[in-house]
Design an enzyme around this catalytic site. Structure first.
Site, PDB file in Angstrom:
ATOM      1  N   THR A  48       0.848  -1.193   0.000  1.00  0.00           N
ATOM      2  CA  THR A  48       0.000   0.000   0.000  1.00  0.00           C
ATOM      3  C   THR A  48       0.885   1.245   0.000  1.00  0.00           C
ATOM      4  O   THR A  48       1.979   1.218   0.549  1.00  0.00           O
ATOM      5  CB  THR A  48      -0.857  -0.024   1.279  1.00  0.00           C
ATOM      6  OG1 THR A  48      -1.768  -1.092   1.169  1.00  0.00           O
ATOM      7  CG2 THR A  48      -1.602   1.276   1.520  1.00  0.00           C
ATOM      8  N   ASP A  85      -8.814  -0.858   5.559  1.00  0.00           N
ATOM      9  CA  ASP A  85      -8.771   0.368   6.358  1.00  0.00           C
ATOM     10  C   ASP A  85      -8.471   1.620   5.538  1.00  0.00           C
ATOM     11  O   ASP A  85      -8.881   2.727   5.910  1.00  0.00           O
ATOM     12  CB  ASP A  85      -7.695   0.229   7.448  1.00  0.00           C
ATOM     13  CG  ASP A  85      -6.306  -0.013   6.832  1.00  0.00           C
ATOM     14  OD1 ASP A  85      -6.193  -0.864   5.918  1.00  0.00           O
ATOM     15  OD2 ASP A  85      -5.342   0.655   7.246  1.00  0.00           O
TER      16      ASP A  85
HETATM   17  N1  ASP Z   1      -4.024  -1.856   4.804  1.00  0.00           N
HETATM   18  C1  ASP Z   1      -4.239  -2.389   3.482  1.00  0.00           C
HETATM   19  C2  ASP Z   1      -5.544  -3.157   3.495  1.00  0.00           C
HETATM   20  O1  ASP Z   1      -5.799  -3.861   4.439  1.00  0.00           O
HETATM   21  C3  ASP Z   1      -3.178  -3.301   3.014  1.00  0.00           C
HETATM   22  C4  ASP Z   1      -1.756  -2.814   3.200  1.00  0.00           C
HETATM   23  O2  ASP Z   1      -1.509  -1.806   3.810  1.00  0.00           O
HETATM   24  O3  ASP Z   1      -0.877  -3.465   2.693  1.00  0.00           O
HETATM   25  O4  ASP Z   1      -6.268  -3.105   2.539  1.00  0.00           O
END
Ligand code: ASP
Length: 328
Positions: free
Chosen positions: A197, A228
């Protein structure tokens, strides 16, 4: 005739003055020449034995992204523009799980989430589950600026994107060999929890904070799952009174702990410093390997804690700091 000439003359002289609104004049007056920008490209199990060439290419991408944001802020641009443009860059780099590099769902599709927030007045916009939008962060910004809503999802979000003139792309645009292999390896349990992300938080020279996050979510997620990142207060939050925050990690955990808002709340209500608040959430409330966050406060202090083995990240400030890092 003479009065018409006078009128035209006055119009030409006054026009440039008229185009500055009172807010813009106030903004220019309050310029501080101080800015801070922090970026992340995801946290997770990032092996320290990463081949040098791979490591170099991640660090180069992080430096490039950071430079984009630094240039905007150093030239008097806004934190909101810096956040959007940095994330736009990440969304075109297949190494990161956002835009073109979005991970695969369990059905072999891509569903992307993004959010952006303006700390001046808590304006915010987000999109979830989009499948044809190459720059979800820009659509989130349009939701914030041009719709009466905060969060649009799935085809409603895409119809809005089209109506606002954004170019949509076919789903194959997001098919990359690296992510395909990662998905297959994940299913064979060869791939550990690596996240990619992207996020950016910034304080601009006018004292305004902004935060943004963009993601393809988690590898092999169920179609329809929203993490999130697009949820204001969970993965993304900005408030000029306290701080701007962008999170990365296991989204369900970040939702349960309302992480981004809680960093701000600990500062506002418990009078913690940015570092204390961010460390409290990442090291005390979350568990090892859940993820990390980046944050900046209204004085330009920054924090980048993570409880995974690594987090792609970087920081640049008006006092000359410019650093990109992967491990502690
Ligand atoms: N937080 C992101 C999600 O759960 C994934 C990530 O940060 O890699 O969609």
């Amino acid at each position: 005739m003479k009065s018409i000439i006078n009128y035209v003359f006055l119009f030409i002289v006054l026009f440039p003055i008229q185009i500055f609104t009172q807010t813009q004049i106030d903004t220019i007056r309050n310029r501080t020449n101080k800015y801070t920008i922090v970026i992340h490209g995801g946290a997770g199990t990032i092996s320290k034995s990463l081949p040098d060439s791979v490591k170099k290419s991640y660090l180069e991408s992080l430096s490039h992204a950071l430079q984009i944001g630094k240039d905007i802020l150093a030239n008097g641009g806004t934190s909101l523009d810096a956040v959007e443009k940095v994330i736009n860059y990440f969304e075109t780099d297949p190494k990161f799980n956002a835009g073109i590099g979005a991970v695969y769902t369990s059905e072999g599709t891509h569903e992307m989430d993004a959010a952006i927030m303006d700390g001046r007045d808590l304006s915010c916009g987000a999109v979830a589950g989009v499948q044809h939008v190459p720059h979800p962060i820009s659509l989130a910004r349009i939701v914030m600026e041009k719709s009466p809503h905060v969060l649009l999802a799935y085809d409603g979000a895409e119809r809005f994107a089209q109506k606002m003139g954004l170019k949509l792309v076919p789903p194959e645009y997001f098919d990359t060999p690296e992510r395909y292999k990662q998905w297959q390896d994940y299913k064979k349990k060869l791939e550990e929890g690596k996240h990619g992300t992207v996020g950016c938080v910034a304080l601009d020279e006018y004292g305004n904070l902004a935060a943004g996050t963009s993601t393809g979510g988690m590898t092999n997620k169920m179609p329809g799952r929203i993490g999130d990142s697009p949820l204001i207060g969970d993965g993304t939050y900005a408030n000029n009174k306290t701080c701007a925050v962008s999170c990365t990690g296991w989204g369900e955990k970040f939702i349960k702990h309302i992480v981004a808002f809680n960093v701000s709340a600990l500062m506002e209500y418990k009078k913690m410093s940015l570092k204390q608040a961010a460390d409290d959430i990442i090291y005390k409330q979350l568990q090892p390997n859940d993820g990390g966050l980046i944050a900046v406060d209204k004085k330009g202090n920054y924090a980048m804690p993570f409880n995974t083995t690594g987090m792609f990240r970087g920081v640049a400030t008006s006092s000359g700091k410019f650093e990109v890092m992967i491990w502690k």
